[in-house]
Design an enzyme around this catalytic site. Structure first.
Site, mmCIF file in Angstrom:
data_model
loop_
_atom_site.group_PDB
_atom_site.id
_atom_site.type_symbol
_atom_site.label_atom_id
_atom_site.label_comp_id
_atom_site.label_asym_id
_atom_site.label_seq_id
_atom_site.Cartn_x
_atom_site.Cartn_y
_atom_site.Cartn_z
ATOM 1 N N ARG A 1 0.810 -1.209 0.000
ATOM 2 C CA ARG A 1 0.000 0.000 0.000
ATOM 3 C C ARG A 1 0.850 1.269 0.000
ATOM 4 O O ARG A 1 0.412 2.320 -0.456
ATOM 5 C CB ARG A 1 -0.963 0.012 1.197
ATOM 6 C CG ARG A 1 -1.903 1.213 1.155
ATOM 7 C CD ARG A 1 -3.095 1.100 2.067
ATOM 8 N NE ARG A 1 -3.943 2.274 1.911
ATOM 9 C CZ ARG A 1 -5.165 2.372 2.396
ATOM 10 N NH1 ARG A 1 -5.701 1.371 3.065
ATOM 11 N NH2 ARG A 1 -5.868 3.474 2.215
ATOM 12 N N HIS B 1 3.670 16.085 0.539
ATOM 13 C CA HIS B 1 3.216 16.441 1.881
ATOM 14 C C HIS B 1 4.125 17.496 2.512
ATOM 15 O O HIS B 1 3.654 18.357 3.267
ATOM 16 C CB HIS B 1 3.156 15.194 2.762
ATOM 17 C CG HIS B 1 2.009 14.295 2.425
ATOM 18 N ND1 HIS B 1 1.964 12.967 2.810
ATOM 19 C CD2 HIS B 1 0.853 14.519 1.748
ATOM 20 C CE1 HIS B 1 0.837 12.430 2.385
ATOM 21 N NE2 HIS B 1 0.163 13.345 1.726
#
Length: 354
Positions: A227, A238
């Site tokens: 994932r 980010h």
């Protein structure tokens, strides 16, 4: 109507189609509807008519809602109307709102049912699918949250017609990312003139992008391994969001971050995929970045959620659809950052986040 199954315990269905807002149905007597202040009132009215929520909670738009104080306000509203354990929270809006509403559902009474109804492209192909919920801290993005899979997801592509073109292109970053890491056929489709609201091919492209994430999440819900590949481009992205206090929107930050990750991949011996990431930046036309240095973003990258006790890990590509995780020496990070900086704009003066 297109349906994608996301495996797990339990599994759930993502429906993709037109006119879904008027046909929502959940098997719960009490429903809380959470939506952002900038959502078209017609969307809220349609969902209210379909679900008759016991309480509606308006929250700030975009990442302004992803704070602990806003979360506290949402939870208080749920408690004030005495929602019970067999109730449900519906998150209507973009990815920030579905992240917040999902975390509220995971937290209230230690967990109630959650149903995302994304209305932005970014929310549809990424945030609303997979069960990641959470809010931000001043120290970084998504540092507080929970894995809380939804019971069902409705993707009404008609809502995309209300988006400004720049917001639609922002969401395209996540679909393009899915092309880079798993389904290269998405690359040309996302950059095609046909990839616009209202085009007959749009639902299938959206569904195919969702299917990439659905497959990964089915195999690795809690990000033990595969994932993490969904975070391609997100380590720098980010950091850009955090260091600019969200002035760089998420999808544009991902566009910038994917190009940085492609440069890193090339530096470490992977195929040169930078033509793909440059092509996406040309398509997306992101806003110019403020002045930045490597020292500005490095502390935020170090706090990335893919980090472990041994340091920061980056998602890189051996080739298209061949992602891997790697720790990158700081000198390589810095060298690639300087290459990236020269390509994306004249950003040479430092900033000092407060």
């Amino acid at each position: 109507m297109l349906k994608i199954e996301v495996g797990g315990a339990p599994s759930y269905i993502v429906e993709v189609g037109s006119g879904l807002l008027t046909r929502l149905s959940v098997p719960h007597k009490q429903v809380a509807l959470v939506y952002p202040a900038d959502l078209p009132p017609s969307f809220v009215a349609q969902v209210q008519a379909a679900l008759s929520p016991a309480v509606t909670v308006e929250v700030p738009a975009r990442d302004g809602c992803k704070t602990l104080s806003v979360l506290e306000g949402v939870l208080s509203k749920l408690a004030q109307v005495n929602l019970t354990r067999d109730s449900a929270v519906v998150g209507l809006g973009g990815g920030a709102v579905t992240d917040l509403a999902g975390f509220a559902a995971a937290s209230y009474l230690r967990g109630v049912a959650y149903y995302p109804v994304p209305t932005t492209l970014l929310g549809m192909v990424d945030a609303a699918v997979g069960g990641k919920t959470g809010v931000n801290l001043p120290e970084g993005k998504n540092l507080v949250g929970a894995f809380w899979p939804p019971r069902h997801v409705w993707v009404d592509v008609d809502t995309l017609a209300t988006l400004p073109p720049a917001t639609f292109r922002e969401g395209a970053a996540e679909a393009y990312k899915h092309g880079l890491i798993a389904n290269p056929s998405l690359l040309a489709r996302v950059l095609s003139p046909d990839f616009v609201p209202g085009h007959p091919s749009l639902p299938q492209t959206v569904a195919d992008a969702i299917a990439v994430k659905a497959g990964v999440v089915t195999r690795d819900l809690t990000e033990q391994n595969e994932r993490a590949y969904l975070n391609f481009g997100h380590t720098l992205a980010h950091a850009l969001e955090a260091v600019t206090h969200q002035a760089v929107p998420h999808g544009e930050a991902v566009g910038y971050g994917m190009h940085y990750a492609a440069l890193l991949s090339r530096e470490l011996g992977g195929q040169d995929l930078t033509d793909h990431t440059r092509a996406f930046l040309k398509y997306q036309q992101p806003k110019a970045l403020p002045p930045l240095t490597f020292e500005d973003v490095q502390p935020y990258m170090a706090r990335d959620k893919k980090a472990d006790a041994e340091g920061v890990r980056f998602v890189l590509l051996h080739d298209l659809a061949r992602p891997y995780l790697a720790r990158v020496p700081e000198e390589v990070l810095r060298r690639a950052f300087e290459m990236w900086r020269k390509e994306v704009g004249p950003i040479t003066s430092p900033i000092h986040p407060t």
